[in-house]
Design a protein around this motif. Sequence first.
Motif, PDB file in Angstrom:
ATOM      1  N   ARG A 270       0.827  -1.197   0.000  1.00  0.00           N
ATOM      2  CA  ARG A 270       0.000   0.000   0.000  1.00  0.00           C
ATOM      3  C   ARG A 270       0.870   1.259   0.000  1.00  0.00           C
ATOM      4  NH1 ARG A 270      -5.346  -0.978   3.763  1.00  0.00           N
ATOM      5  NH2 ARG A 270      -6.120  -2.803   2.651  1.00  0.00           N
ATOM      6  N   ILE A 271       1.963   1.225   0.780  1.00  0.00           N
ATOM      7  CA  ILE A 271       2.865   2.378   0.815  1.00  0.00           C
ATOM      8  C   ILE A 271       3.463   2.615  -0.574  1.00  0.00           C
ATOM      9  CG2 ILE A 271       5.079   3.201   1.724  1.00  0.00           C
ATOM     10  CD1 ILE A 271       4.351   1.822   4.354  1.00  0.00           C
ATOM     11  N   GLY A 272       3.885   1.542  -1.236  1.00  0.00           N
ATOM     12  CA  GLY A 272       4.451   1.682  -2.573  1.00  0.00           C
ATOM     13  C   GLY A 272       3.465   2.285  -3.546  1.00  0.00           C
ATOM     14  N   ALA A 273       2.184   1.861  -3.437  1.00  0.00           N
ATOM     15  CA  ALA A 273       1.170   2.403  -4.341  1.00  0.00           C
ATOM     16  C   ALA A 273       0.948   3.886  -4.087  1.00  0.00           C
ATOM     17  CB  ALA A 273      -0.132   1.628  -4.184  1.00  0.00           C
ATOM     18  N   ILE A 274       0.853   4.272  -2.791  1.00  0.00           N
ATOM     19  CA  ILE A 274       0.612   5.689  -2.469  1.00  0.00           C
ATOM     20  C   ILE A 274       1.800   6.542  -2.884  1.00  0.00           C
ATOM     21  CG2 ILE A 274       0.252   7.306  -0.578  1.00  0.00           C
ATOM     22  CD1 ILE A 274      -1.259   5.133   0.901  1.00  0.00           C
ATOM     23  N   GLU A 275       3.018   6.086  -2.557  1.00  0.00           N
ATOM     24  CA  GLU A 275       4.201   6.873  -2.901  1.00  0.00           C
ATOM     25  C   GLU A 275       4.351   7.012  -4.410  1.00  0.00           C
ATOM     26  OE1 GLU A 275       7.490   5.001  -1.000  1.00  0.00           O
ATOM     27  OE2 GLU A 275       7.203   6.067   0.899  1.00  0.00           O
ATOM     28  N   GLY A 276       4.035   5.931  -5.135  1.00  0.00           N
ATOM     29  CA  GLY A 276       4.145   6.011  -6.590  1.00  0.00           C
ATOM     30  C   GLY A 276       3.219   7.068  -7.168  1.00  0.00           C
ATOM     31  N   GLU A 277       1.982   7.122  -6.659  1.00  0.00           N
ATOM     32  CA  GLU A 277       1.035   8.110  -7.163  1.00  0.00           C
ATOM     33  C   GLU A 277       1.442   9.522  -6.771  1.00  0.00           C
ATOM     34  OE1 GLU A 277      -1.295   7.586  -9.232  1.00  0.00           O
ATOM     35  OE2 GLU A 277      -1.135   5.405  -9.256  1.00  0.00           O
ATOM     36  N   LEU A 278       1.902   9.690  -5.517  1.00  0.00           N
ATOM     37  CA  LEU A 278       2.260  11.039  -5.066  1.00  0.00           C
ATOM     38  C   LEU A 278       3.522  11.544  -5.763  1.00  0.00           C
ATOM     39  CD1 LEU A 278       1.518  10.869  -1.232  1.00  0.00           C
ATOM     40  CD2 LEU A 278       0.156  11.936  -3.033  1.00  0.00           C
ATOM     41  N   LYS A 279       4.459  10.658  -6.065  1.00  0.00           N
ATOM     42  CA  LYS A 279       5.672  11.090  -6.766  1.00  0.00           C
ATOM     43  C   LYS A 279       5.341  11.581  -8.167  1.00  0.00           C
ATOM     44  CE  LYS A 279       9.058   8.290  -4.266  1.00  0.00           C
ATOM     45  NZ  LYS A 279      10.016   7.148  -4.336  1.00  0.00           N
ATOM     46  N   ASN A 280       4.284  11.041  -8.771  1.00  0.00           N
ATOM     47  CA  ASN A 280       3.888  11.494 -10.101  1.00  0.00           C
ATOM     48  C   ASN A 280       3.342  12.915 -10.095  1.00  0.00           C
ATOM     49  OD1 ASN A 280       4.632   9.115 -11.391  1.00  0.00           O
ATOM     50  ND2 ASN A 280       2.626   8.163 -11.022  1.00  0.00           N
ATOM     51  N   THR A 281       3.022  13.439  -8.911  1.00  0.00           N
ATOM     52  CA  THR A 281       2.582  14.830  -8.821  1.00  0.00           C
ATOM     53  C   THR A 281       3.748  15.795  -8.923  1.00  0.00           C
ATOM     54  OG1 THR A 281       2.769  14.884  -6.411  1.00  0.00           O
ATOM     55  CG2 THR A 281       0.663  14.133  -7.348  1.00  0.00           C
ATOM     56  N   LEU A 283       6.040  16.053  -6.441  1.00  0.00           N
ATOM     57  CA  LEU A 283       6.456  16.409  -5.093  1.00  0.00           C
ATOM     58  C   LEU A 283       7.673  15.592  -4.665  1.00  0.00           C
ATOM     59  CD1 LEU A 283       3.041  16.614  -3.186  1.00  0.00           C
ATOM     60  CD2 LEU A 283       4.467  18.524  -3.950  1.00  0.00           C
ATOM     61  N   ASN A 284       8.549  16.200  -3.884  1.00  0.00           N
ATOM     62  CA  ASN A 284       9.640  15.489  -3.219  1.00  0.00           C
ATOM     63  C   ASN A 284       9.081  14.985  -1.893  1.00  0.00           C
ATOM     64  OD1 ASN A 284      11.901  14.685  -1.737  1.00  0.00           O
ATOM     65  ND2 ASN A 284      13.217  16.185  -2.730  1.00  0.00           N
ATOM     66  N   LEU A 285       8.674  13.721  -1.857  1.00  0.00           N
ATOM     67  CA  LEU A 285       7.942  13.210  -0.704  1.00  0.00           C
ATOM     68  C   LEU A 285       8.745  13.329   0.585  1.00  0.00           C
ATOM     69  CD1 LEU A 285       6.069  10.038  -2.007  1.00  0.00           C
ATOM     70  CD2 LEU A 285       5.186  12.328  -1.545  1.00  0.00           C
ATOM     71  N   ASP A 286      10.023  12.939   0.564  1.00  0.00           N
ATOM     72  CA  ASP A 286      10.823  13.001   1.789  1.00  0.00           C
ATOM     73  C   ASP A 286      10.918  14.427   2.312  1.00  0.00           C
ATOM     74  OD1 ASP A 286      11.244  10.283   1.742  1.00  0.00           O
ATOM     75  OD2 ASP A 286      13.096  10.429   0.563  1.00  0.00           O
ATOM     76  N   LYS A 287      11.100  15.366   1.405  1.00  0.00           N
ATOM     77  CA  LYS A 287      11.190  16.767   1.819  1.00  0.00           C
ATOM     78  C   LYS A 287       9.863  17.255   2.385  1.00  0.00           C
ATOM     79  CE  LYS A 287      12.331  21.382   0.030  1.00  0.00           C
ATOM     80  NZ  LYS A 287      12.751  22.160  -1.163  1.00  0.00           N
ATOM     81  N   VAL A 288       8.773  16.898   1.718  1.00  0.00           N
ATOM     82  CA  VAL A 288       7.455  17.322   2.181  1.00  0.00           C
ATOM     83  C   VAL A 288       7.120  16.687   3.528  1.00  0.00           C
ATOM     84  CG1 VAL A 288       4.992  17.244   1.668  1.00  0.00           C
ATOM     85  CG2 VAL A 288       6.620  17.799  -0.131  1.00  0.00           C
ATOM     86  N   GLY A 412       4.409  24.340   1.459  1.00  0.00           N
ATOM     87  CA  GLY A 412       4.779  24.985   0.202  1.00  0.00           C
ATOM     88  C   GLY A 412       3.754  24.845  -0.901  1.00  0.00           C
ATOM     89  N   ILE A 413       2.507  24.441  -0.566  1.00  0.00           N
ATOM     90  CA  ILE A 413       1.472  24.198  -1.575  1.00  0.00           C
ATOM     91  C   ILE A 413       0.367  25.230  -1.413  1.00  0.00           C
ATOM     92  CG2 ILE A 413      -0.213  22.535  -2.465  1.00  0.00           C
ATOM     93  CD1 ILE A 413       1.590  20.316  -1.363  1.00  0.00           C
ATOM     94  N   ARG A 414      -0.030  25.853  -2.540  1.00  0.00           N
ATOM     95  CA  ARG A 414      -1.130  26.812  -2.553  1.00  0.00           C
ATOM     96  C   ARG A 414      -2.043  26.515  -3.744  1.00  0.00           C
ATOM     97  NH1 ARG A 414       0.229  32.844  -0.465  1.00  0.00           N
ATOM     98  NH2 ARG A 414       1.481  32.293   1.387  1.00  0.00           N
ATOM     99  N   THR A 415      -3.316  26.941  -3.600  1.00  0.00           N
ATOM    100  CA  THR A 415      -4.284  26.820  -4.707  1.00  0.00           C
ATOM    101  C   THR A 415      -4.961  28.168  -4.913  1.00  0.00           C
ATOM    102  OG1 THR A 415      -5.950  26.011  -3.129  1.00  0.00           O
ATOM    103  CG2 THR A 415      -4.723  24.360  -4.386  1.00  0.00           C
ATOM    104  N   ARG A 416      -5.393  28.414  -6.178  1.00  0.00           N
ATOM    105  CA  ARG A 416      -6.082  29.653  -6.536  1.00  0.00           C
ATOM    106  C   ARG A 416      -7.394  29.319  -7.235  1.00  0.00           C
ATOM    107  NH1 ARG A 416      -1.056  33.193  -9.086  1.00  0.00           N
ATOM    108  NH2 ARG A 416      -0.049  33.724  -7.080  1.00  0.00           N
ATOM    109  N   TYR A 417      -8.437  30.145  -6.935  1.00  0.00           N
ATOM    110  CA  TYR A 417      -9.767  29.950  -7.492  1.00  0.00           C
ATOM    111  C   TYR A 417     -10.192  31.323  -8.061  1.00  0.00           C
ATOM    112  CZ  TYR A 417      -9.153  26.176  -4.165  1.00  0.00           C
ATOM    113  OH  TYR A 417      -8.637  25.126  -3.442  1.00  0.00           O
ATOM    114  N   ALA A 418     -10.243  31.429  -9.393  1.00  0.00           N
ATOM    115  CA  ALA A 418     -10.478  32.735 -10.040  1.00  0.00           C
ATOM    116  C   ALA A 418     -11.783  32.751 -10.834  1.00  0.00           C
ATOM    117  CB  ALA A 418      -9.299  33.076 -10.950  1.00  0.00           C
TER     118      ALA A 418
END
Length: 477
Positions: A270-281, A283-288, A412-418
Motif C-alpha cells: 500500500r505504501i508503494g502504491a501511495i508513494e508512486g502516485e504522489l511522486k507522479n505529482t 512532489l519530493n515526498l521526503d522533503k514534504v 509549500g502548496i497553494r491553490t487559486r480559485y479565479a
Amino acid sequence: MFGFFMRSERVIIVDDDDNIRTVTIGPRQRLRPALLAAAALSGMLVASAGWMATAFALRDSRDSVSHMDQGAANLATQLADSREQLSRVAGDLDRVRQALDSALAEEAESRARIDAALAVLADADKDGSKTPRQVLAAIRNQLAPLRVNPEDGSAHLRAAQESLQLITDIGQEAASRRAQSAITALSLALEEAETSASPQPTLALASEGLGKALAEAQAQAQRARAEAETAWTERNDMAAAKADSDRRLQEIAAGQVALLTRLTDHAELRIGAIEGELKNTGLNLDKVLRAMDQTPRGVGGPLIGLTELPAQSLPVAAQAALNQLESRLDRQARLRALANYLPLTPPVDNFYVSSGFGSRRDPFNNQWAAHTGLDLVAKEGSPVTLPAAGRVAAITYDEGYGHMVEVDHGLGIRTRYAHMKKIMVKEGEMLDPGRQVGTLGDSGRSSGPHLHYEVLVEGKPVNPLRFMERGRHVCEG
C-alpha cells in the motif's frame, strides 16, 4: 598383754544383804567382750564397704542415665530440625508446582490468543474493510498478554530439581543422623548394663525408648525415600510437559513472525502504491514529509494509554518483525495525513476541462500564451469547494482573475480559485476539506462561466491534473 587374758582371778562380791559370794574370771570371760567388739567392728566395716559400693553404682547409673537423656535430647533436636527442613522444602516444591501449572496455563492462553490473532487476520482478508493499523491494533490486543519466554519454564524446572535433590539429601541425612544417635545412645546403655552388677530399671526403660527411636528413624528414612521417589517421578512428568510447552511456544513464535511479516508486506504494498502516485505529482515526498513533521499541528485530547507489550514478552525475531510493521504503518499513516493537505480532488462537480495547463491560444486574441491552471466549466453558481485543508491567504480582484481566492495548504502548496461570482470566506480563515469558498462565475477576463483553478508548489505553477488524476488512487491506498 596376752598374759592378762590368759590368767585367772578370783573376785569376792558382797551384795546389799551382806551376802558374800565369789566369782572366778578366767580366759574365756576376759576374751568374750573383745571378740564381740571385734565382731561388731567387722560388721560395721562390711556395712560401710557395701554402702560405698552401692553409692558408686548409683553414681555410675546416674551418669549413664544423664548421658542417655542428653543423647535423647540431641536426637529430639535433630528430629525437629529435620522436620522443619522437610516442611520448608515441601513448601518450595508446592510453589514450584504452582509456578509450572501457571506456566502451562499461560501457554494454553497464548495458544488461544495466537489463534484469535490469526482469525483476525483471516477476517480482515475476507472483508477488506479494516486498515492494517486497525488489524494491528486488534492483533496487539490478542498478543499483548503473551509471555513467550522459555527461560521461565527452564528456571521453574531447575528449581524443582534442586528442591527434589534437597529433599532427598535432607531425608537421607536426617535418617542417618537419627539412626547414628540412637545407636550410640543404645550402645552406651548396653555397655552400662553389662558392666553393672545390678542393672537398674531406669536403664532398661531407657534402652527400650532408644530402641523405639531407632525404629522410628528407620521408618522415617523409608518414608523420606518414598516421598523422594514420588517427587522425582513428578519432576520427570514436569520435564516432559515443559519440553512440550517449549515446542508449542516455538510454534507460537514462528506464527507471530509469519503473521507480522505478512502484515508488513501488505502495508509495504500500500505504501508503494501511495508513494508512486504522489511522486507522479512532482512532489519530493521526503522533503514534504520532513516539512510536515516540523510544522506544528493542532493536536490534543485526553491521555488514554494503548495496550503495550510487556518487556521480553515476544521472541527477538517477533519483536523485530513487530517493530518493522509499526515503522511501515507509521510511514503509511504519515502519507495518508499528507493527502489531507494535498489538492487531490476537483474543486467543482459535474465539470469538463475547456482549457488545459501549459501553452494555448488566447481566447480573445488567438495568440499563443501560457496558461498556468485549468479552466473547469460547470453551471454558473455551482459551489466551489476546498480540496484540502488550508488557510485563506488572500482575497483579491483584478481584471485578469476577477474575484479570486488564494489558499495556503502548508508544505509549500497553494491553490487559486479565479473568475468567481461570489466569495464566501474571509482572509485568514482556517478551512477544512470540502468547505465552500464561493460560487462559480465569469468575473474578470473571462469568455463565459467557468473556474480558473491553479496549484502552486514552492511558488511555481504545476498541472492540477497531476493531483486530481491520482487522488482516487491515493485515497484507495
